[in-house]
Scaffold this motif. Structure first.
Motif, PDB file in Angstrom:
ATOM      1  N   ARG A 274      -5.564   4.721 -12.044  1.00  0.00           N
ATOM      2  CA  ARG A 274      -6.097   4.760 -10.682  1.00  0.00           C
ATOM      3  C   ARG A 274      -6.655   3.389 -10.317  1.00  0.00           C
ATOM      4  O   ARG A 274      -7.686   2.975 -10.840  1.00  0.00           O
ATOM      5  CB  ARG A 274      -7.205   5.807 -10.562  1.00  0.00           C
ATOM      6  N   TRP A 275      -5.965   2.711  -9.434  1.00  0.00           N
ATOM      7  CA  TRP A 275      -6.460   1.416  -8.955  1.00  0.00           C
ATOM      8  C   TRP A 275      -7.213   1.559  -7.643  1.00  0.00           C
ATOM      9  O   TRP A 275      -7.956   0.680  -7.261  1.00  0.00           O
ATOM     10  CB  TRP A 275      -5.288   0.463  -8.759  1.00  0.00           C
ATOM     11  N   CYS A 276      -6.992   2.675  -6.932  1.00  0.00           N
ATOM     12  CA  CYS A 276      -7.606   2.871  -5.621  1.00  0.00           C
ATOM     13  C   CYS A 276      -9.085   3.213  -5.780  1.00  0.00           C
ATOM     14  O   CYS A 276      -9.466   4.027  -6.617  1.00  0.00           O
ATOM     15  CB  CYS A 276      -6.891   4.001  -4.889  1.00  0.00           C
ATOM     16  N   ARG A 278     -10.878   4.417  -3.237  1.00  0.00           N
ATOM     17  CA  ARG A 278     -11.247   5.336  -2.163  1.00  0.00           C
ATOM     18  C   ARG A 278     -10.710   6.749  -2.345  1.00  0.00           C
ATOM     19  O   ARG A 278     -11.158   7.664  -1.654  1.00  0.00           O
ATOM     20  CB  ARG A 278     -10.722   4.791  -0.824  1.00  0.00           C
ATOM     21  N   GLY A 279      -9.765   6.949  -3.216  1.00  0.00           N
ATOM     22  CA  GLY A 279      -9.155   8.258  -3.361  1.00  0.00           C
ATOM     23  C   GLY A 279     -10.072   9.263  -4.036  1.00  0.00           C
ATOM     24  O   GLY A 279     -11.067   8.908  -4.673  1.00  0.00           O
ATOM     25  N   PRO A 284      -4.788   8.592  -5.218  1.00  0.00           N
ATOM     26  CA  PRO A 284      -5.206   7.436  -4.423  1.00  0.00           C
ATOM     27  C   PRO A 284      -5.084   7.718  -2.931  1.00  0.00           C
ATOM     28  O   PRO A 284      -4.345   8.624  -2.507  1.00  0.00           O
ATOM     29  CB  PRO A 284      -4.253   6.326  -4.867  1.00  0.00           C
ATOM     30  N   CYS A 285      -5.786   6.932  -2.115  1.00  0.00           N
ATOM     31  CA  CYS A 285      -5.829   7.206  -0.678  1.00  0.00           C
ATOM     32  C   CYS A 285      -4.515   6.899   0.018  1.00  0.00           C
ATOM     33  O   CYS A 285      -4.211   7.493   1.054  1.00  0.00           O
ATOM     34  CB  CYS A 285      -6.969   6.424  -0.029  1.00  0.00           C
ATOM     35  N   GLN A 286      -3.739   5.946  -0.515  1.00  0.00           N
ATOM     36  CA  GLN A 286      -2.450   5.526   0.046  1.00  0.00           C
ATOM     37  C   GLN A 286      -2.596   4.878   1.422  1.00  0.00           C
ATOM     38  O   GLN A 286      -1.597   4.712   2.132  1.00  0.00           O
ATOM     39  CB  GLN A 286      -1.477   6.719   0.155  1.00  0.00           C
ATOM     40  N   CYS A 288      -5.122   2.089   1.908  1.00  0.00           N
ATOM     41  CA  CYS A 288      -5.831   0.814   1.816  1.00  0.00           C
ATOM     42  C   CYS A 288      -4.871  -0.299   1.391  1.00  0.00           C
ATOM     43  O   CYS A 288      -3.753  -0.047   0.938  1.00  0.00           O
ATOM     44  CB  CYS A 288      -6.995   0.906   0.839  1.00  0.00           C
ATOM     45  N   LYS A 290      -5.076  -2.252  -1.154  1.00  0.00           N
ATOM     46  CA  LYS A 290      -4.780  -2.258  -2.583  1.00  0.00           C
ATOM     47  C   LYS A 290      -3.694  -1.252  -2.907  1.00  0.00           C
ATOM     48  O   LYS A 290      -2.802  -1.527  -3.720  1.00  0.00           O
ATOM     49  CB  LYS A 290      -6.047  -1.967  -3.387  1.00  0.00           C
ATOM     50  N   CYS A 291      -3.737  -0.085  -2.280  1.00  0.00           N
ATOM     51  CA  CYS A 291      -2.687   0.907  -2.506  1.00  0.00           C
ATOM     52  C   CYS A 291      -1.334   0.363  -2.056  1.00  0.00           C
ATOM     53  O   CYS A 291      -0.315   0.584  -2.729  1.00  0.00           O
ATOM     54  CB  CYS A 291      -3.006   2.196  -1.752  1.00  0.00           C
TER      55      CYS A 291
END
Length: 408
Positions: A274-276, A278-279, A284-286, A288, A290-291
């Motif tokens: 998990r790099w996000c 905000r998720g 993940p939020c998909q 931002c 970064k996503c």
């Protein structure tokens, strides 16, 4: 600068007072401007970390106070001569009091964020303990960044089944700019440092990859730089951590983000990557930036089209609508050269500017050998063997491509 640590019921409290010549504005080692908001923070180590070596306390504090300190730093307990000398030669500050023996340890810990890079390190060292530094709110600083789901990242870390030490801290709220953030990037290791004696740590491994270690783009340089002051073995921070008996290790410092992504996806922990920030627990939020950037890497590694609802007009995609240089540009080149239909994605303009090809970016599929040589001795052989078996080493021509690389 005067530094004091106190401990009560499993919580270390750092308080520091500026000397007349110190300032509340400065820059961390990579040149990013930082501005101080408050002078105290808490680090929750729980039952562990009850009596760290003074050098570990001093080093932890220095990751916080370095940007503001101009001439001297006075700690609340004696440090070793080696640590004092590393501070003098690295920053030109007088440090003391001096009067403690040096420390050492045997184990390597992974500073574990749950992202692909730190998970790649975890895949290389399956028996190493994880130390996860978790952001929590500060009692005197309002938290206006509740979209950052630190509790999600900590919960995912718990699900790894590895030896895990979660260290909550409000350290990131010390700053008024950026808000929140680390005074120095190295402050993410404070939890590992305070637990180092309990865990018998002789090194701390981080997931910084080739771009961060050798190309340093998006920070103080847009080119190859062997003398990276943040992560180079012989740089000021490298010497300081070694003096405290916990040398920095960058096991994936010789490979690109596409390679660390492959390593993470091939790990037994792949379902937890998990790099996000905000998720939620569902993923993940998909949405931002970064996503979007990580989706480019994923698509390139998997050889498929980009999957995103973001368009070129969306805010997260704005950086890629401008001409280069781009932060992490070597990775953008890699993705643009490999993702089918890139011309219909938010990276279309970047691809047109970069004109990268599979051949021009092939060097990013292999390991840069000097990074292995930088690995601290106890783990150098293990890193080298892993890279030779699973990644492959760069040829002489590929090494020259790294060393001639410039973001344009």
């Amino acid at each position: 600068m005067r530094v004091t640590w106190t401990r009560d019921e499993g919580v270390w409290r750092l308080v520091f007072l500026l000397d007349p010549e110190d300032e509340t504005t400065g820059a961390c080692t990579d040149g990013t401007p930082v501005e101080l908001r408050t002078n105290s923070c808490h680090v929750h180590t729980g039952a562990g970390g009850g009596s760290p070596h003074p050098d570990l306390l001093a080093l932890s504090a220095w990751t916080v106070v370095a940007p503001w300190t101009r001439r001297r730093v006075t700690f609340d307990r004696p440090i070793s001569p080696g640590l004092a000398e590393a501070l003098r030669t690295g920053w030109g500050v007088d440090a003391g009091p001096v009067g403690e023996d040096a420390r050492s340890g045997a184990r390597l810990a992974v500073s574990y964020s749950g992202g692909a890079d730190s998970m790649a390190v975890a895949a290389m060292f399956p028996d190493a303990p994880f130390v996860h530094f978790q952001r929590v709110s500060h009692p005197r600083v309002p938290n206006r960044w509740t979209h950052y789901r630190a509790e999600v990242l900590a919960d995912l870390a718990r699900r790894t089944g590895r030896e895990l030490h979660i260290v909550p801290s409000d350290l990131e709220f010390l700053l008024s700019r950026p808000r929140p953030g680390y005074p120095e990037h190295h402050a993410v290791t404070v939890g590992a440092l305070l637990l180092a004696d309990d865990l018998d740590l002789g090194g701390v491994a981080l997931g910084y990859e080739l771009g961060s270690r050798w190309l340093d783009n998006g920070r103080q340089a847009d080119r190859f730089t062997s003398d990276n002051p943040m992560w180079g073995t012989h740089g000021p921070w490298g010497r300081l951590y070694a003096a405290a008996g916990v040398p920095l290790a960058l096991p994936v410092g010789g490979v690109s983000e596409p390679v660390t992504m492959r390593m993470a996806l091939g790990s037994d922990l792949a379902h937890l990557v998990r790099w996000c920030l905000r998720g939620d627990m569902s993923g993940p939020c998909q949405k931002c930036g970064k996503c979007l950037r990580k989706e480019l890497i994923l698509a390139a590694v998997e050889g498929r089209p980009l999957k995103t609802t973001l368009t070129a007009r969306s805010v997260p995609a704005r950086p890629w609508q401008q001409p280069p240089p781009y932060p992490g540009q070597e990775t953008i080149e890699y993705g643009c050269a490999r993702v089918p239909g890139i011309e219909t994605t938010p990276f279309a303009n970047a691809a047109e500017h970069l004109r990268a090809t599979v051949e021009s970016t092939r060097w990013m599929d292999h390991c840069y050998p000097p990074a292995i040589d930088e690995t601290p001795e106890p783990w150098r052989g293990e890193v080298g063997a892993y890279m030779r078996e699973h990644v492959g080493l760069m040829t002489a021509d590929e090494q020259r491509q790294v060393e001639a690389w410039t973001a344009v």
